[in-house]
Design a protein around this motif. Structure first.
Motif, PDB file in Angstrom:
ATOM      1  N   ASN A   7     -62.609  49.939  28.081  1.00  0.00           N
ATOM      2  CA  ASN A   7     -61.869  48.985  28.903  1.00  0.00           C
ATOM      3  C   ASN A   7     -61.158  47.965  28.025  1.00  0.00           C
ATOM      4  O   ASN A   7     -59.993  47.645  28.261  1.00  0.00           O
ATOM      5  N   THR A   8     -61.855  47.449  27.029  1.00  0.00           N
ATOM      6  CA  THR A   8     -61.250  46.470  26.131  1.00  0.00           C
ATOM      7  C   THR A   8     -60.000  47.038  25.486  1.00  0.00           C
ATOM      8  O   THR A   8     -58.942  46.391  25.477  1.00  0.00           O
ATOM      9  N   LEU A   9     -60.091  48.252  24.955  1.00  0.00           N
ATOM     10  CA  LEU A   9     -58.941  48.869  24.309  1.00  0.00           C
ATOM     11  C   LEU A   9     -57.812  49.098  25.315  1.00  0.00           C
ATOM     12  O   LEU A   9     -56.647  48.815  25.013  1.00  0.00           O
ATOM     13  N   LYS A  10     -58.121  49.568  26.505  1.00  0.00           N
ATOM     14  CA  LYS A  10     -57.093  49.820  27.530  1.00  0.00           C
ATOM     15  C   LYS A  10     -56.357  48.529  27.896  1.00  0.00           C
ATOM     16  O   LYS A  10     -55.126  48.499  27.935  1.00  0.00           O
ATOM     17  N   VAL A  11     -57.088  47.468  28.164  1.00  0.00           N
ATOM     18  CA  VAL A  11     -56.479  46.191  28.538  1.00  0.00           C
ATOM     19  C   VAL A  11     -55.671  45.633  27.369  1.00  0.00           C
ATOM     20  O   VAL A  11     -54.538  45.177  27.537  1.00  0.00           O
ATOM     21  N   ALA A  12     -56.227  45.696  26.168  1.00  0.00           N
ATOM     22  CA  ALA A  12     -55.524  45.177  24.991  1.00  0.00           C
ATOM     23  C   ALA A  12     -54.263  45.985  24.696  1.00  0.00           C
ATOM     24  O   ALA A  12     -53.240  45.410  24.297  1.00  0.00           O
ATOM     25  N   GLN A  13     -54.304  47.293  24.881  1.00  0.00           N
ATOM     26  CA  GLN A  13     -53.108  48.106  24.657  1.00  0.00           C
ATOM     27  C   GLN A  13     -51.997  47.710  25.627  1.00  0.00           C
ATOM     28  O   GLN A  13     -50.830  47.634  25.239  1.00  0.00           O
ATOM     29  N   GLN A  14     -52.357  47.430  26.872  1.00  0.00           N
ATOM     30  CA  GLN A  14     -51.353  46.977  27.837  1.00  0.00           C
ATOM     31  C   GLN A  14     -50.794  45.621  27.419  1.00  0.00           C
ATOM     32  O   GLN A  14     -49.590  45.381  27.496  1.00  0.00           O
ATOM     33  N   LEU A  35     -53.133  36.840  31.330  1.00  0.00           N
ATOM     34  CA  LEU A  35     -53.946  35.815  30.689  1.00  0.00           C
ATOM     35  C   LEU A  35     -54.926  35.173  31.660  1.00  0.00           C
ATOM     36  O   LEU A  35     -54.585  34.889  32.805  1.00  0.00           O
ATOM     37  N   SER A  36     -56.128  34.902  31.175  1.00  0.00           N
ATOM     38  CA  SER A  36     -57.132  34.201  31.968  1.00  0.00           C
ATOM     39  C   SER A  36     -56.752  32.725  32.072  1.00  0.00           C
ATOM     40  O   SER A  36     -55.958  32.214  31.278  1.00  0.00           O
ATOM     41  N   GLU A  37     -57.325  32.046  33.036  1.00  0.00           N
ATOM     42  CA  GLU A  37     -57.039  30.620  33.225  1.00  0.00           C
ATOM     43  C   GLU A  37     -57.504  29.789  32.032  1.00  0.00           C
ATOM     44  O   GLU A  37     -56.916  28.757  31.724  1.00  0.00           O
ATOM     45  N   ASP A  38     -58.563  30.219  31.351  1.00  0.00           N
ATOM     46  CA  ASP A  38     -59.088  29.485  30.197  1.00  0.00           C
ATOM     47  C   ASP A  38     -58.603  30.074  28.869  1.00  0.00           C
ATOM     48  O   ASP A  38     -59.232  29.909  27.827  1.00  0.00           O
ATOM     49  N   PHE A  39     -57.455  30.734  28.890  1.00  0.00           N
ATOM     50  CA  PHE A  39     -56.860  31.402  27.735  1.00  0.00           C
ATOM     51  C   PHE A  39     -56.744  30.459  26.538  1.00  0.00           C
ATOM     52  O   PHE A  39     -56.384  29.294  26.672  1.00  0.00           O
ATOM     53  N   ARG A 114     -61.710  39.978  28.558  1.00  0.00           N
ATOM     54  CA  ARG A 114     -62.810  39.758  29.488  1.00  0.00           C
ATOM     55  C   ARG A 114     -62.387  40.373  30.812  1.00  0.00           C
ATOM     56  O   ARG A 114     -61.437  39.903  31.437  1.00  0.00           O
ATOM     57  N   GLY A 115     -63.061  41.472  31.193  1.00  0.00           N
ATOM     58  CA  GLY A 115     -62.674  42.180  32.413  1.00  0.00           C
ATOM     59  C   GLY A 115     -61.303  42.790  32.232  1.00  0.00           C
ATOM     60  O   GLY A 115     -61.062  43.562  31.313  1.00  0.00           O
ATOM     61  N   ASP A 116     -60.353  42.396  33.119  1.00  0.00           N
ATOM     62  CA  ASP A 116     -58.987  42.907  33.010  1.00  0.00           C
ATOM     63  C   ASP A 116     -58.025  41.830  32.517  1.00  0.00           C
ATOM     64  O   ASP A 116     -56.823  41.948  32.684  1.00  0.00           O
ATOM     65  N   LYS A 117     -58.563  40.785  31.906  1.00  0.00           N
ATOM     66  CA  LYS A 117     -57.754  39.661  31.446  1.00  0.00           C
ATOM     67  C   LYS A 117     -57.861  39.478  29.934  1.00  0.00           C
ATOM     68  O   LYS A 117     -58.867  39.819  29.318  1.00  0.00           O
ATOM     69  N   ILE A 118     -56.819  38.888  29.374  1.00  0.00           N
ATOM     70  CA  ILE A 118     -56.823  38.473  27.977  1.00  0.00           C
ATOM     71  C   ILE A 118     -57.249  37.010  27.968  1.00  0.00           C
ATOM     72  O   ILE A 118     -56.589  36.163  28.571  1.00  0.00           O
ATOM     73  N   CYS A 119     -58.356  36.722  27.291  1.00  0.00           N
ATOM     74  CA  CYS A 119     -58.852  35.340  27.264  1.00  0.00           C
ATOM     75  C   CYS A 119     -58.610  34.671  25.912  1.00  0.00           C
ATOM     76  O   CYS A 119     -58.777  33.454  25.785  1.00  0.00           O
TER      77      CYS A 119
END
Length: 132
Positions: A7-14, A35-39, A114-119
């Protein structure tokens, strides 16, 4: 590879695709939406040196990138991708015009997922030419 790692790799690749799209076009919304709210964003120099917090600050940063690299910044090679449970690092080469002057560099960007967000985002560069 564990499910978290995948999941981390998939989200980061996007996120990386959205980053390179923004570099080429100045269109950052797809990346900003991830991006997450606390990015947090860490940058090694200049106006954004050090730790920057929040999506608004990220928007300012990426808009600055577009201004600095008018008309665009092009990815010329993706050299390596390394990932773990929570982080993926992309090492690449890019080139373009930096404030109207020729620019060419090697860069590493790190995405914390974190999950589907970039933090978190960290950028490192400086071996092939002028830095911004």
């Amino acid at each position: 590879m564990t499910q978290n790692s995948e999941n981390t790799l998939k989200v980061a690749q996007q996120a990386f695709e959205n980053l390179t799209h923004g570099m080429a076009t100045g269109e950052w919304e797809a990346l900003l939406d991830m991006l997450s709210e606390d990015f947090t964003l860490w940058f090694p120099m200049g106006k954004f040196h050090g730790l920057n917090v929040g999506k608004d600050r990220a928007r300012e940063f990426f808009e600055y990138v577009s201004q600095a690299f008018t008309p665009s910044l092009k990815l010329t090679a993706l050299d390596r991708v390394t990932s773990s449970e929570t982080t993926a690092v992309f090492e690449f080469r890019d080139e373009g015009l930096l404030f109207g002057e020729p620019y060419k560099n090697r860069v590493a960007v790190s995405f914390d997922v974190r999950g589907d967000k970039i933090c978190g985002y960290r950028e490192y560069f400086g071996s092939d030419g002028k830095s911004y």
